[in-house]
Write an enzyme that holds these catalytic residues in place. Structure first.
Site, PDB file in Angstrom:
ATOM      1  N   LYS A   1      -4.113  -8.638  -1.443  1.00  0.00           N
ATOM      2  CA  LYS A   1      -4.733  -8.683  -2.777  1.00  0.00           C
ATOM      3  C   LYS A   1      -4.238  -7.526  -3.639  1.00  0.00           C
ATOM      4  O   LYS A   1      -4.527  -6.365  -3.346  1.00  0.00           O
ATOM      5  CB  LYS A   1      -6.258  -8.558  -2.650  1.00  0.00           C
ATOM      6  CG  LYS A   1      -6.965  -8.706  -3.987  1.00  0.00           C
ATOM      7  CD  LYS A   1      -8.382  -8.197  -3.964  1.00  0.00           C
ATOM      8  CE  LYS A   1      -8.488  -6.745  -4.367  1.00  0.00           C
ATOM      9  NZ  LYS A   1      -8.128  -6.490  -5.771  1.00  0.00           N
TER      10      LYS A   1
ATOM     11  N   GLU B   1      -4.979   4.967   2.573  1.00  0.00           N
ATOM     12  CA  GLU B   1      -4.156   5.940   1.831  1.00  0.00           C
ATOM     13  C   GLU B   1      -4.877   6.185   0.515  1.00  0.00           C
ATOM     14  O   GLU B   1      -4.911   5.303  -0.346  1.00  0.00           O
ATOM     15  CB  GLU B   1      -2.747   5.380   1.589  1.00  0.00           C
ATOM     16  CG  GLU B   1      -1.934   5.147   2.842  1.00  0.00           C
ATOM     17  CD  GLU B   1      -1.506   6.441   3.539  1.00  0.00           C
ATOM     18  OE1 GLU B   1      -1.777   7.544   3.023  1.00  0.00           O
ATOM     19  OE2 GLU B   1      -0.902   6.332   4.624  1.00  0.00           O
TER      20      GLU B   1
ATOM     21  N   CYS C   1      -0.287   9.279  -6.557  1.00  0.00           N
ATOM     22  CA  CYS C   1      -1.215   9.933  -5.619  1.00  0.00           C
ATOM     23  C   CYS C   1      -0.707  11.311  -5.220  1.00  0.00           C
ATOM     24  O   CYS C   1      -1.495  12.227  -5.036  1.00  0.00           O
ATOM     25  CB  CYS C   1      -1.439   9.052  -4.394  1.00  0.00           C
ATOM     26  SG  CYS C   1       0.084   8.538  -3.594  1.00  0.00           S
TER      27      CYS C   1
ATOM     28  N   GLU D   1      -9.109  14.792  -9.442  1.00  0.00           N
ATOM     29  CA  GLU D   1      -7.805  14.146  -9.513  1.00  0.00           C
ATOM     30  C   GLU D   1      -7.718  13.450 -10.868  1.00  0.00           C
ATOM     31  O   GLU D   1      -8.368  12.423 -11.084  1.00  0.00           O
ATOM     32  CB  GLU D   1      -7.689  13.109  -8.388  1.00  0.00           C
ATOM     33  CG  GLU D   1      -6.371  12.380  -8.421  1.00  0.00           C
ATOM     34  CD  GLU D   1      -6.281  11.204  -7.450  1.00  0.00           C
ATOM     35  OE1 GLU D   1      -7.271  10.479  -7.279  1.00  0.00           O
ATOM     36  OE2 GLU D   1      -5.193  11.019  -6.885  1.00  0.00           O
TER      37      GLU D   1
HETATM   38  P1  NAD Z   1      -9.236   1.621  -6.598  1.00  0.00           P
HETATM   39  O1  NAD Z   1      -9.784   2.166  -5.348  1.00  0.00           O
HETATM   40  O2  NAD Z   1     -10.145   1.487  -7.770  1.00  0.00           O
HETATM   41  O3  NAD Z   1      -8.641   0.166  -6.376  1.00  0.00           O
HETATM   42  C1  NAD Z   1      -7.651  -0.102  -5.417  1.00  0.00           C
HETATM   43  C2  NAD Z   1      -7.796  -1.522  -4.933  1.00  0.00           C
HETATM   44  O4  NAD Z   1      -9.046  -1.661  -4.267  1.00  0.00           O
HETATM   45  C3  NAD Z   1      -7.770  -2.582  -6.019  1.00  0.00           C
HETATM   46  O5  NAD Z   1      -7.032  -3.689  -5.537  1.00  0.00           O
HETATM   47  C4  NAD Z   1      -9.239  -2.931  -6.181  1.00  0.00           C
HETATM   48  O6  NAD Z   1      -9.476  -4.235  -6.676  1.00  0.00           O
HETATM   49  C5  NAD Z   1      -9.742  -2.806  -4.756  1.00  0.00           C
HETATM   50  N1  NAD Z   1     -11.181  -2.548  -4.623  1.00  0.00           N
HETATM   51  C6  NAD Z   1     -12.014  -1.939  -5.496  1.00  0.00           C
HETATM   52  N2  NAD Z   1     -13.272  -1.872  -4.986  1.00  0.00           N
HETATM   53  C7  NAD Z   1     -13.218  -2.428  -3.747  1.00  0.00           C
HETATM   54  C8  NAD Z   1     -14.175  -2.621  -2.703  1.00  0.00           C
HETATM   55  N3  NAD Z   1     -15.439  -2.229  -2.826  1.00  0.00           N
HETATM   56  N4  NAD Z   1     -13.754  -3.196  -1.566  1.00  0.00           N
HETATM   57  C9  NAD Z   1     -12.468  -3.557  -1.396  1.00  0.00           C
HETATM   58  N5  NAD Z   1     -11.516  -3.427  -2.348  1.00  0.00           N
HETATM   59  C10 NAD Z   1     -11.893  -2.861  -3.518  1.00  0.00           C
HETATM   60  O7  NAD Z   1      -7.979   2.525  -6.920  1.00  0.00           O
HETATM   61  P2  NAD Z   1      -6.994   2.424  -8.155  1.00  0.00           P
HETATM   62  O8  NAD Z   1      -7.749   2.965  -9.352  1.00  0.00           O
HETATM   63  O9  NAD Z   1      -6.368   1.089  -8.235  1.00  0.00           O
HETATM   64  O10 NAD Z   1      -5.837   3.460  -7.732  1.00  0.00           O
HETATM   65  C11 NAD Z   1      -5.898   4.794  -8.025  1.00  0.00           C
HETATM   66  C12 NAD Z   1      -6.236   5.611  -6.800  1.00  0.00           C
HETATM   67  O11 NAD Z   1      -5.372   5.280  -5.717  1.00  0.00           O
HETATM   68  C13 NAD Z   1      -6.043   7.106  -7.000  1.00  0.00           C
HETATM   69  O12 NAD Z   1      -7.135   7.814  -6.460  1.00  0.00           O
HETATM   70  C14 NAD Z   1      -4.783   7.426  -6.211  1.00  0.00           C
HETATM   71  O13 NAD Z   1      -4.680   8.750  -5.802  1.00  0.00           O
HETATM   72  C15 NAD Z   1      -4.885   6.463  -5.096  1.00  0.00           C
HETATM   73  N6  NAD Z   1      -3.561   6.214  -4.511  1.00  0.00           N
HETATM   74  C16 NAD Z   1      -3.313   6.697  -3.260  1.00  0.00           C
HETATM   75  C17 NAD Z   1      -2.062   6.520  -2.685  1.00  0.00           C
HETATM   76  C18 NAD Z   1      -1.755   7.040  -1.317  1.00  0.00           C
HETATM   77  O14 NAD Z   1      -0.781   6.602  -0.736  1.00  0.00           O
HETATM   78  N7  NAD Z   1      -2.538   7.925  -0.774  1.00  0.00           N
HETATM   79  C19 NAD Z   1      -1.087   5.825  -3.386  1.00  0.00           C
HETATM   80  C20 NAD Z   1      -1.377   5.343  -4.655  1.00  0.00           C
HETATM   81  C21 NAD Z   1      -2.638   5.537  -5.199  1.00  0.00           C
END
Ligand code: NAD
Length: 478
Positions: A173, A246, A280, A377
């Protein structure tokens, strides 16, 4: 296969095109114009995807690993063949400029090709006359992949490639903010992978939550925020799903006084602002030794003034917009807070009226260590510069965070830099370079930046269970 990248977005379930009566909109963050409507998966459609993945699992996992590797290499070829369309669509939906799109799509093809060379060896603990003890790795079953909006294609490939090579099938997804490239990848791969091996479903956060609680999914591989990671860990406990998380980071960069000012300023600029800092592992707190603080901050600002922020699809743009309104509003609130606290901006700080979610490159001059721009962040182009004098003090400040994703140290004295690196609580510490990733190098967060590893054989192993087989070749006489 000829497909139109810029129209007709559908899900891929059991190798077939699936639409949905419910849809949601995707937007170009540079213009705030709607790009397309995409299917908003119903719960029954997730059921269909999980059922298809379970049905495909026995045959897929029984194939020789060399066949699965060869198919993954073909996935890489498909991405390469359609690279131009992928890059254009990625810029349209994510906002990133051309160079960033080239890095992401080129990297995605390389990852497929390289992960396709990996397999996990059988560990022989004992082989003696009459007895052997071996541990081999077996696939888990169905993997649920959930990805964010900053690198939608590359981070999907980081999951698809090892999950499939290890013998699992998958339901993936993408983020509702950036589903388009992932849906097109699914469409292209209908002809490449057996039906049910890779199912792509689109929807909102609810769909993600349904996946993490689904008893037919054996593992969740998630990239996203720490807050969502915590929810996933809780929800995945029902059937003791394996999880790889991650998550977020607040990476420190520590700059010692012996660096070349101009060259380091250029490198630090990109360390902090690549992908408009929606990264990230962006350098998010810049600790600069007081002896060079003024010179380096001036050089950084001078370099930043040469960088062009704008619509990523226009030639000459270096940095694109913030990907979505939610993140844009968060950044505006962060800047308002910094202004209200009377912080001094060396550059930027004022957001113009749209259209487009543009935040200028913003550099904040030595704000208090407990201010929001330092502690949180930002996930956007707002960078605090912080003075330090003493190494023990800077190590303590660098580690004073719930995060532990990555860090960097900059110095001509690599022994001293190495000694500092070893004291940093983070999964990756770069010295005099940054953001070098490889399919063959482990990546993962410490502390609340995550659980588990992606990439390398350690990452591949996370898509497997260990199975130990103990064989006595001569039965003892009864
Ligand atoms: P997010 O957590 O809001 O969403 C990520 C994904 O999770 C989306 O597909 C979203 O629809 C889904 N999601 C949201 N709520 C959920 C739930 N309750 N259960 C299951 N899935 C759910 O994150 P974002 O805003 O899309 O991305 C930004 C964040 O991601 C930042 O904090 C960034 O640091 C982190 N990030 C980490 C890495 C890494 O490798 N560590 C890489 C890229 C981004």
């Amino acid at each position: 296969m000829t497909i139109d990248f810029f129209a007709d977005y559908s899900m891929t379930i059991d190798g077939a095109t699936v639409t949905s009566p419910a849809t949601f909109e995707t937007w170009n963050p540079a213009t705030e114009e709607m790009i397309a409507r995409v299917p908003d998966a119903h719960r029954d459609q997730l059921e269909a995807a999980v059922t298809a993945a379970r049905r495909a699992f026995p045959a897929w996992s029984a194939r020789p690993v060399a066949e699965r590797q060869a198919l993954l290499a073909r996935v890489g070829e498909v991405i390469e063949r359609h690279a131009e369309d992928f890059m254009r669509l990625l810029t349209l939906e994510q906002g990133k400029a051309r160079a960033g799109a080239e890095w992401e799509i080129g990297g995605s093809a390389i990852w497929c090709r390289e992960i396709a060379t990996q397999s996990l060896p059988v560990h022989v603990a004992e082989r003696s006359a009459g007895r052997s003890v071996e541990t081999r790795r077996v696939p888990l079953g169905v993997v649920g992949g959930i990805t964010p909006w900053n690198f939608p294609v590359l981070l999907a490939v980081w999951k698809i490639a090892p999950a499939l090579v290890a013998g699992n099938t998958m339901v993936l997804k993408p983020s509702p903010y950036t589903p388009l490239c992932t849906l097109k990848l699914g469409e292209l791969l209908r002809d490449v992978l057996p039906a049910g091996v890779l199912n792509i479903v689109s929807g909102g956060n609810d769909l993600g939550a349904w996946m993490t609680a689904h008893p037919g999914i054996d593992k969740i591989s998630f990239t996203g925020s720490t807050a969502t990671g915590r929810r996933i860990m809780e929800s995945a406990s029902g059937n003791l799903k394996r999880i790889t998380l991650e998550l977020g980071g607040n990476d420190p960069a520590i700059v010692l006084p012996d660096v070349d000012i101009a060259e380091t300023a250029r490198q630090l600029f990109w360390a902090a602002f690549q992908n408009s800092a929606q990264f990230c592992v962006a350098a998010k707190r810049l600790y600069i030794h007081e002896d060079i603080y003024d010179d380096l901050s001036t050089a950084l600002v001078d370099y930043a003034r040469t960088v062009r922020v704008g619509d990523g699809s226009r030639q000459g743009t270096d940095l694109g917009p913030i990907q979505n309104r939610m993140q844009f509003e968060k950044l505006k609130a962060l800047l308002a807070d910094a202004r209200a606290e009377g912080q001094h901006f060396l550059l930027g700080g004022e957001v113009d009226d749209g259209p487009g979610f543009f935040v200028p490159v913003t550099i904040v001059d030595n704000p208090p260590e407990d201010s929001r721009v330092v502690v949180e962040e930002a996930f956007g182009p707002v960078l605090p510069l912080l003075r330090f004098r003493d190494v023990d003090d800077v190590v303590r400040r660098a580690n004073d965070t719930e995060y532990g994703l990555a860090a960097s140290v900059w110095s001509r004295d690599t022994d001293q830099a190495r000694a500092i690196a070893e004291r940093i609580e983070a999964g990756t510490v770069w010295i005099n370079e940054i953001h070098s990733f490889s399919p063959h190098v482990a990546f993962g967060g410490h502390k609340q930046s995550g659980i588990g590893i992606e990439n390398a054989l350690d990452g591949l192993a996370e898509y497997t269970n260990a199975q130990t087989i103990v064989t006595r070749t001569h039965q003892a006489a009864g």
